[in-house]
Write an enzyme that holds these catalytic residues in place. Structure first.
Site, PDB file in Angstrom:
ATOM      1  N   CYS A   2      -8.482 -10.236  10.243  1.00 39.86           N
ATOM      2  CA  CYS A   2      -8.066  -9.570  11.478  1.00 39.86           C
ATOM      3  C   CYS A   2      -6.718 -10.112  11.944  1.00 39.86           C
ATOM      4  CB  CYS A   2      -9.090  -9.831  12.559  1.00 39.86           C
ATOM      5  SG  CYS A   2     -10.756  -9.416  12.045  1.00 39.86           S
ATOM      6  N   ARG A  27      -3.070  -7.701   7.090  1.00 41.16           N
ATOM      7  CA  ARG A  27      -4.174  -8.657   7.218  1.00 41.16           C
ATOM      8  C   ARG A  27      -5.545  -7.984   7.173  1.00 41.16           C
ATOM      9  NH1 ARG A  27      -2.673 -13.650   9.261  1.00 41.16           N
ATOM     10  NH2 ARG A  27      -4.753 -13.967  10.101  1.00 41.16           N
ATOM     11  N   TRP A  75     -10.613  -6.454  10.025  1.00 39.94           N
ATOM     12  CA  TRP A  75     -11.148  -6.487   8.666  1.00 39.94           C
ATOM     13  C   TRP A  75     -12.594  -6.920   8.837  1.00 39.94           C
ATOM     14  CZ3 TRP A  75     -13.064 -10.278   5.240  1.00 39.94           C
ATOM     15  CH2 TRP A  75     -13.070  -9.927   3.887  1.00 39.94           C
ATOM     16  N   ASN A 100     -10.175 -13.229  15.789  1.00 40.46           N
ATOM     17  CA  ASN A 100     -10.075 -13.337  14.337  1.00 40.46           C
ATOM     18  C   ASN A 100     -10.886 -14.556  13.935  1.00 40.46           C
ATOM     19  OD1 ASN A 100      -9.282 -13.527  11.636  1.00 40.46           O
ATOM     20  ND2 ASN A 100      -7.361 -14.571  12.145  1.00 40.46           N
ATOM     21  N   GLY A 101     -11.829 -14.403  13.030  1.00 40.56           N
ATOM     22  CA  GLY A 101     -12.644 -15.540  12.605  1.00 40.56           C
ATOM     23  C   GLY A 101     -14.106 -15.131  12.565  1.00 40.56           C
ATOM     24  N   GLU A 482      -4.729 -12.585 -14.419  1.00 42.18           N
ATOM     25  CA  GLU A 482      -3.943 -12.044 -13.310  1.00 42.18           C
ATOM     26  C   GLU A 482      -3.714 -10.537 -13.503  1.00 42.18           C
ATOM     27  OE1 GLU A 482      -3.240 -12.881 -10.461  1.00 42.18           O
ATOM     28  OE2 GLU A 482      -1.524 -11.673  -9.889  1.00 42.18           O
ATOM     29  N   LYS A 486      -4.992  -7.720 -10.871  1.00 42.07           N
ATOM     30  CA  LYS A 486      -4.109  -6.708 -10.267  1.00 42.07           C
ATOM     31  C   LYS A 486      -4.709  -5.314 -10.455  1.00 42.07           C
ATOM     32  CE  LYS A 486      -2.169  -8.552  -8.190  1.00 42.07           C
ATOM     33  NZ  LYS A 486      -2.021  -9.964  -7.987  1.00 42.07           N
ATOM     34  N   GLU A 489      -7.885  -4.848  -8.285  1.00 43.57           N
ATOM     35  CA  GLU A 489      -7.593  -4.837  -6.843  1.00 43.57           C
ATOM     36  C   GLU A 489      -7.081  -3.481  -6.374  1.00 43.57           C
ATOM     37  OE1 GLU A 489      -5.842  -8.934  -5.055  1.00 43.57           O
ATOM     38  OE2 GLU A 489      -4.715  -8.173  -6.753  1.00 43.57           O
ATOM     39  N   HIS A 505     -18.092 -13.420 -28.693  1.00 42.25           N
ATOM     40  CA  HIS A 505     -19.266 -14.055 -28.074  1.00 42.25           C
ATOM     41  C   HIS A 505     -19.820 -13.216 -26.927  1.00 42.25           C
ATOM     42  CE1 HIS A 505     -18.647 -17.530 -30.552  1.00 42.25           C
ATOM     43  NE2 HIS A 505     -17.386 -17.623 -30.141  1.00 42.25           N
ATOM     44  N   LYS A 604      -5.003  -9.385   2.987  1.00 42.08           N
ATOM     45  CA  LYS A 604      -3.976 -10.245   2.396  1.00 42.08           C
ATOM     46  C   LYS A 604      -4.235 -11.708   2.702  1.00 42.08           C
ATOM     47  CE  LYS A 604       0.479 -10.672   0.879  1.00 42.08           C
ATOM     48  NZ  LYS A 604       0.124 -10.636  -0.542  1.00 42.08           N
TER      49      LYS A 604
HETATM   50  C1  G6P Z   1      -6.483 -12.751  -0.751  1.00 37.51           C
HETATM   51  C2  G6P Z   1      -5.345 -11.863  -1.211  1.00 37.51           C
HETATM   52  C3  G6P Z   1      -4.855 -12.321  -2.576  1.00 37.51           C
HETATM   53  C4  G6P Z   1      -4.504 -13.797  -2.550  1.00 37.51           C
HETATM   54  C5  G6P Z   1      -5.661 -14.653  -2.030  1.00 37.51           C
HETATM   55  C6  G6P Z   1      -5.231 -16.088  -1.768  1.00 37.51           C
HETATM   56  O1  G6P Z   1      -7.603 -12.532  -1.548  1.00 37.51           O
HETATM   57  O2  G6P Z   1      -5.752 -10.515  -1.254  1.00 37.51           O
HETATM   58  O3  G6P Z   1      -3.720 -11.566  -2.952  1.00 37.51           O
HETATM   59  O4  G6P Z   1      -4.155 -14.215  -3.829  1.00 37.51           O
HETATM   60  O5  G6P Z   1      -6.122 -14.133  -0.784  1.00 37.51           O
HETATM   61  O6  G6P Z   1      -4.282 -16.089  -0.749  1.00 37.51           O
HETATM   62  P1  G6P Z   1      -3.215 -17.235  -0.515  1.00 37.51           P
HETATM   63  O7  G6P Z   1      -2.475 -16.794   0.725  1.00 37.51           O
HETATM   64  O8  G6P Z   1      -3.994 -18.494  -0.280  1.00 37.51           O
HETATM   65  O9  G6P Z   1      -2.365 -17.308  -1.708  1.00 37.51           O
END
Ligand code: G6P
Length: 609
Positions: A2, A27, A75, A100-101, A482, A486, A489, A505, A604
């Protein structure tokens, strides 16, 4: 997570609140809302399901105006996304509050408050806070005293802000475990979860400490620490130009941020005319700490965790330093036994990720020799609480799927590898190799970006698929991870990464014509082994998409699509292959029509556990 924005001014503030929310939308974005107190001391509320654009529409249809207000983008944690669960939450049409929290003891508080006659209109944990605050005000306390008594009863994490139409000039706020920053204006004051939300109105900020409580009017600002003492927190003037949140020529932030990588990487490596890589880039104490480092423990979440996995190869292979890497949500709850002389390294784009922060805060006395954070956001909690800091210079990253933040973290790790390697017998020649590679990196990334059109063409093969497998060996295994992250996501295609040697395996059982297999094959010493793994896929009818160095000798054949990558120094390959996989995920998502910058259910900055 949030996002919170609050303003108290002598001018109308609805547009400041909305602009703040637009800037915080990264966020979280399942719903949003704002509350204003108007000149007639009425509390006016808009709450909408969906993106901030929905709130803008509601405001345009039925405008609310006022000089004091709070706003929120949500969120969901407790309670599904809906207008009723959107913040602000209100009590008795008098107080409005944004949060937020997560409040862990919300159930027991809810029960008590219901017994006192409070009626709950949402399923959120937040609504207990606003009723609790109201109950304290009913006892005759001032708004700030009522908030102090309220937060004393809360367990969990919060950043919150509230207004009361009986105190129509003020905003009160508190933080513990979730970020909150005060923006200082001239004859007006602001609050937000992230200073980015306020850069259009001020460049002067006060970063609140854990347990701080704030009362602000347009002309006054008071801060109390967690013991209730009035405190002066340092004000920081942010000198950099206002970060552009414009899309410019690009259709999405993610694409813009992918294309910003050559500059972000160069900025991260090199400040001004600096040519010699020095310890000071990691802080004044770095030289003394680095002298004692015998091993490294990296802790992070999400994409940042993948940067840590790549770093392990560099630290062990190039610098000869033992390195462990773990996701923060596991590390924090585990009994650990680090070697003496271990440096704790957290990696976080935002510097606010709850689990990474808890990992840092949870270290035992003497467990690590020092803590280092690699972060992209100055003044963030991890930056303020770590002994050593390396700030990547990726610039603001808006797209939820991290791109330029990740590759700049890799630059930071290459620099750390060199600085620690110097102390562990790394030859001058090898040190020069790293420095030269870092200088050359932006141009190799440019060459990779030039493959965009070919990658887009390749991406067409994935649009109808439900699943994808990513394979890599050695240092390219975390890059495969990674790439898979991507893709899942932003395109919602189920994607998993495997070290290629593990194929037989288990995952080989999944391979058929409907399972595209993406392989990163840079042409290093593991190439021959990888080639055998790929044959295993092809002979079972699996279609292969190979990102390969020219040297690897792959050419297009039936069931084999090859994307020829630019040649570059070995240690830079993780970066350029990442860029190619970012583009692949991006183009698949765009063609599938998903919300690339704001994928469903993701946020994010994850400031709750
Ligand atoms: C969230 C974001 C990711 C990010 C992760 C860690 O899941 O969607 O893109 O890699 O948090 O965030 P940070 O700010 O600690 O890199």
């Amino acid at each position: 997570m949030c996002g919170i924005v609050a303003v108290t001014a002598r001018r109308e503030v609805s547009e400041i609140l909305l602009e703040g929310l637009r800037r915080l939308e990264y966020r979280g974005y399942d719903s949003s809302g704002m509350a204003l107190i108007d000149n007639e001391k009425r509390l006016l509320l808009h709450k909408q399901l969906g993106k901030v654009a929905e709130l803008e529409k509601a405001q345009a249809m039925s405008p609310h105006y006022g000089c004091v207000g709070i706003a929120h983008t949500r969120w969901a944690t407790h309670g599904k996304p809906s207008a009723a669960n959107a913040h602000p939450h209100t009590s008795s049409d008098r107080i409005a509050l944004v949060h937020n929290g997560i409040i862990e003891n919300h159930a027991s508080l809810r029960k008590q408050l219901a017994e006192q006659g409070y009626v709950f209109y949402s399923q959120t944990d937040t609504e207990v806070i606003v009723h609790l605050l109201h109950s304290k005000l009913e006892q005759g306390l001032s708004l700030s005293d009522a908030l102090r008594e309220t937060v004393a009863q809360l367990e969990g994490a919060y950043a919150l802000a509230a207004v009361d139409k009986e105190s129509p000039d003020e905003v009160v706020a508190a933080r513990a475990g979730s970020p909150l920053v005060v923006g200082v204006g001239i004859g007006e004051n602001f609050l937000a979860s992230d200073q980015l939300a306020l850069r259009q109105v001020t460049d002067r900020f006060i970063f609140l400490e854990e347990g701080d409580l704030v009362r602000m009017t347009a002309m006054t600002l008071e801060i109390w620490d967690q013991s209730g003492n009035v405190v002066e927190r340092p004000r920081r003037d942010v000198a950099e130009a206002v970060e552009s949140v414009d899309l410019g020529q690009f259709e999405h932030y993610m694409l813009k941020e992918i294309y910003e990588q050559p500059k972000a990487l160069a900025d991260t490596f090199k400040i001004a005319d600096e040519t010699e890589l020095s310890d000071e880039r990691f802080g004044a104490e770095a030289a003394a700490v680095f002298d004692q480092v015998k091993s490294v423990q990296i802790v992070a979440c999400g994409t940042s965790f993948h940067a840590g996995l790549v770093a392990r190869y560099w630290l062990e292979e190039l610098a000869g330093i033992p390195c462990e890497v773990e996701v923060a949500s596991e590390f924090r709850y585990r009994k650990r036994a680090p070697q003496p002389g271990t440096l704790l390294v957290t990696v976080s784009q935002s510097g606010e990720t709850a689990d990474s922060l808890a990992a840092l805060r949870g270290q035992k006395d003497g467990e690590f020799i020092a803590s280092l954070v690699i972060a992209n956001v100055d003044h963030s909690s991890l930056v303020r609480e770590s002994d050593l800091v390396f700030l990547t210079r990726a610039g603001a990253e808006v797209g939820v799927a991290s791109t330029k933040a990740f590759t700049t973290q890799l630059v930071a790790f290459l620099m750390l590898t060199l600085l620690l390697g110097r102390r562990h017998g790394m030859s001058e020649q090898d040190q020069d190799k790293i420095t030269d590679a870092l200088h050359a990196l932006p141009s190799h990334v440019e060459q990779t970006l030039a493959l965009d059109a070919s990658i887009k063409k390749l991406s067409e093969h994935f649009i109808q698929k439900q699943h994808a497998l990513f394979l890599g060996r050695g240092i390219q295994y975390p890059i495969a991870m990674e790439g898979a992250l991507k893709l899942k996501e932003i395109s919602y295609i189920h994607a998993e990464a495997y070290p290629a040697g593990e194929l037989k395996h288990g995952p080989l059982a999944l391979v058929d014509a409907d399972m595209p297999v993406v392989a990163v094959a840079p042409g290093d010493e593991l190439l021959e082994k990888l080639k055998s793994n790929l044959e295993e896929v092809r002979s079972r009818g699996g279609e292969l998409y190979v990102f390969a160095d020219k040297k690897a000798g792959f050419v297009d054949e039936p069931l084999l699509h090859v994307l020829q990558m630019p040649s570059c120094p070995e240690m830079l390959k993780p970066v350029i292959y990442t860029v190619a996989l970012q583009l692949l995920a991006y183009h698949v998502a765009v063609q599938k029509g998903t919300d690339v910058d704001k994928p469903r259910n993701l946020a994010k900055s994850v400031t709750v556990e």
